[in-house]
Design a protein around this motif. Structure first.
Motif, mmCIF file in Angstrom:
data_model
loop_
_atom_site.group_PDB
_atom_site.id
_atom_site.type_symbol
_atom_site.label_atom_id
_atom_site.label_comp_id
_atom_site.label_asym_id
_atom_site.label_seq_id
_atom_site.Cartn_x
_atom_site.Cartn_y
_atom_site.Cartn_z
ATOM 1 N N LEU A 223 0.846 -1.193 0.000
ATOM 2 C CA LEU A 223 0.000 0.000 0.000
ATOM 3 C C LEU A 223 0.882 1.243 0.000
ATOM 4 C CD1 LEU A 223 -2.992 0.911 0.190
ATOM 5 C CD2 LEU A 223 -2.658 1.076 2.673
ATOM 6 N N VAL A 224 0.777 2.041 -1.064
ATOM 7 C CA VAL A 224 1.540 3.280 -1.193
ATOM 8 C C VAL A 224 0.570 4.396 -1.542
ATOM 9 C CG1 VAL A 224 3.417 4.474 -2.372
ATOM 10 C CG2 VAL A 224 3.554 2.006 -2.010
ATOM 11 N N SER A 225 0.447 5.384 -0.636
ATOM 12 C CA SER A 225 -0.455 6.519 -0.858
ATOM 13 C C SER A 225 -1.872 6.052 -1.165
ATOM 14 C CB SER A 225 0.074 7.412 -1.981
ATOM 15 O OG SER A 225 1.339 7.922 -1.657
ATOM 16 N N ALA A 226 -2.377 5.156 -0.335
ATOM 17 C CA ALA A 226 -3.751 4.662 -0.421
ATOM 18 C C ALA A 226 -4.007 3.811 -1.657
ATOM 19 C CB ALA A 226 -4.752 5.812 -0.373
ATOM 20 N N GLU A 227 -2.962 3.441 -2.378
ATOM 21 C CA GLU A 227 -3.107 2.615 -3.571
ATOM 22 C C GLU A 227 -2.231 1.375 -3.446
ATOM 23 O OE1 GLU A 227 -2.473 2.877 -8.448
ATOM 24 O OE2 GLU A 227 -2.252 4.667 -7.174
ATOM 25 N N VAL A 228 -2.778 0.226 -3.783
ATOM 26 C CA VAL A 228 -2.033 -1.022 -3.701
ATOM 27 C C VAL A 228 -1.208 -1.213 -4.971
ATOM 28 C CG1 VAL A 228 -2.196 -3.533 -3.543
ATOM 29 C CG2 VAL A 228 -3.734 -2.097 -2.184
ATOM 30 N N HIS A 229 0.097 -1.399 -4.787
ATOM 31 C CA HIS A 229 1.001 -1.665 -5.905
ATOM 32 C C HIS A 229 1.494 -3.105 -5.781
ATOM 33 C CE1 HIS A 229 1.557 2.560 -7.303
ATOM 34 N NE2 HIS A 229 1.172 2.811 -6.059
ATOM 35 N N VAL A 230 1.394 -3.854 -6.857
ATOM 36 C CA VAL A 230 1.788 -5.258 -6.848
ATOM 37 C C VAL A 230 3.070 -5.434 -7.654
ATOM 38 C CG1 VAL A 230 1.103 -7.627 -7.384
ATOM 39 C CG2 VAL A 230 -0.630 -5.951 -6.686
ATOM 40 N N GLY A 231 4.045 -6.063 -7.029
ATOM 41 C CA GLY A 231 5.313 -6.322 -7.707
ATOM 42 C C GLY A 231 5.921 -7.606 -7.197
ATOM 43 N N THR A 232 7.210 -7.745 -7.371
ATOM 44 C CA THR A 232 7.911 -8.931 -6.901
ATOM 45 C C THR A 232 8.171 -8.824 -5.400
ATOM 46 O OG1 THR A 232 10.050 -7.909 -7.413
ATOM 47 C CG2 THR A 232 9.034 -9.269 -9.125
#
Length: 374
Positions: A223-232
């Motif tokens: 969770l970064v700045s209220a947004e979910v970022h998906v990565g490795t």
């Protein structure tokens, strides 16, 4: 090589300037030398720098930190995960740009950077990150041959503060916490596998091997700045992590009715976000568990990862196995992070040495007695 020319300032003082050709054959001049000897030395340094391929064009250092900083940030954006990039961008906006943005890279002095660092308020991490951003920008200026050296390096920095004391839950405490949680299976899973929150909540049904009781950690939802970022995962490497047999049924129930591509935890579509620290469901569960068992400390979801390491060590797991389970880059890192969990190993070493010495003390006199009788 070049030439030296005297001139008189408006104040009537005699000074010297040098003229020379840059490697691109353009004419360059530099004024302000008090003696002819100083001008000769400067001209000699230019000649040496040109012969070594180390010539720095003074006009190239006129670029502002603001210009180079924006370029540097864009470069970092392309290679860093959002969760790693965000703190750098914040340090640039809050600390580096306001102080140095309008300055040219060639005008900054080492003493100025040291004074800025020494006067900066905030924790050691904040100060070190801000200094690191400025140093990274000036590293780019050095690589671009705008500067001969980076004046933001070799700075005296505040000592890193130690992390707060880690909390390790016992088996009974983990169960009590799970009994009061909205997502009991997730609490148990975190405490017995050691996965990071983002790694666990990014698991899909296809990542679960029910026959071997293992999960394949291939993604990380942050969770970064209220947004979910998906990565490795954090180390950019996938890994296989076992889960104990008692979790087989809860995991099967979570997977029931879901397709292979749906998420294991939650509704299968939306990623479970890290609960709020003040009034989120995890904090509410901790308070309820403490009412039942006052010995339970105030823990966070990440403390369940520490708990998994503790329970594994108590169960006799080798440090290499713990490293692989947690996804650390090396066993040395695991030992550094959880050195306190291996204190009992030191006691075991002392006990083993004592026993060995006592056994040797018994054998030696007996052998000597046999020699005397012979």
């Amino acid at each position: 090589m070049g030439s030296i020319h005297p001139y008189t300032t408006t104040a009537g003082k005699r000074m010297y300037r040098i003229s020379y050709r840059a490697p691109d054959q353009s004419q360059r001049t530099k004024r302000g030398f008090r003696t002819k000897r100083d001008a000769e030395l400067a001209l000699a340094q230019v000649a040496i720098a040109k012969s070594r391929g180390e010539f720095i064009d003074p006009t190239a250092a006129a670029v502002t930190v603001d210009t180079m900083g924006e370029e540097w940030l864009e470069q970092r954006r392309g290679v860093l995960k959002p969760s790693s990039f965000r703190p750098l961008e914040s340090a640039w906006r809050k600390h580096v740009q306001p102080k140095w943005g309008a300055r040219t890279v060639g005008s900054i002095r080492h003493s100025e950077v040291q004074s800025w660092v020494s006067a900066m308020t905030g924790g050691s991490t904040t100060v070190r990150r801000a200094q690191g951003v400025l140093a990274g920008i000036l590293d780019g200026a050095v690589h671009d041959r705008r500067l001969s050296r980076n004046v933001a390096r070799d700075i005296a920095l505040p000592t890193k503060t130690r992390n707060a004391r880690r909390h390790y839950l016992a088996h009974s405490q983990v169960q009590t916490l799970a009994d009061h949680a909205r997502h009991p299976a997730l609490v148990l899973f975190l405490a017995y596998t050691g996965l990071r929150w983002g790694e666990a909540t990014a698991l899909r049904i296809r990542h679960v091997d029910t026959l071997r009781r293992r999960v394949s950690v291939e993604e990380n939802a942050v969770l970064v700045s209220a947004e979910v970022h998906v990565g490795t995962p954090k180390t950019h490497r996938s890994r296989s992590v076992p889960y104990p047999e008692f979790l087989a049924l809860p995991i099967a129930q979570l997977a029931e009715g879901k397709s292979r591509d749906e998420l294991l935890f939650g509704d299968g579509v939306d990623y479970l976000k890290l609960p709020a620290s003040r009034n989120g469901w995890f904090t509410v569960a901790v308070r309820a568990a403490q009412d039942e068992d006052p010995t339970i400390p105030r823990v966070t979801p990440h403390d369940l990862r520490h708990t998994a390491a503790s329970l594994a060590v108590q169960a006799g797991a080798h440090v290499k196995a713990v490293q692989r389970m947690l996804g650390h880059a090396s066993a040395a890192m695991t030992l550094d992070v959880y050195a306190d969990l291996f204190d009992d190993d030191l006691d075991a070493v002392a006990t083993a040495l004592d026993q060995a010495k006592r056994a040797a003390s018994v054998v030696i006199p007996l052998s000597r007695e046999r020699d005397r009788k012979a």
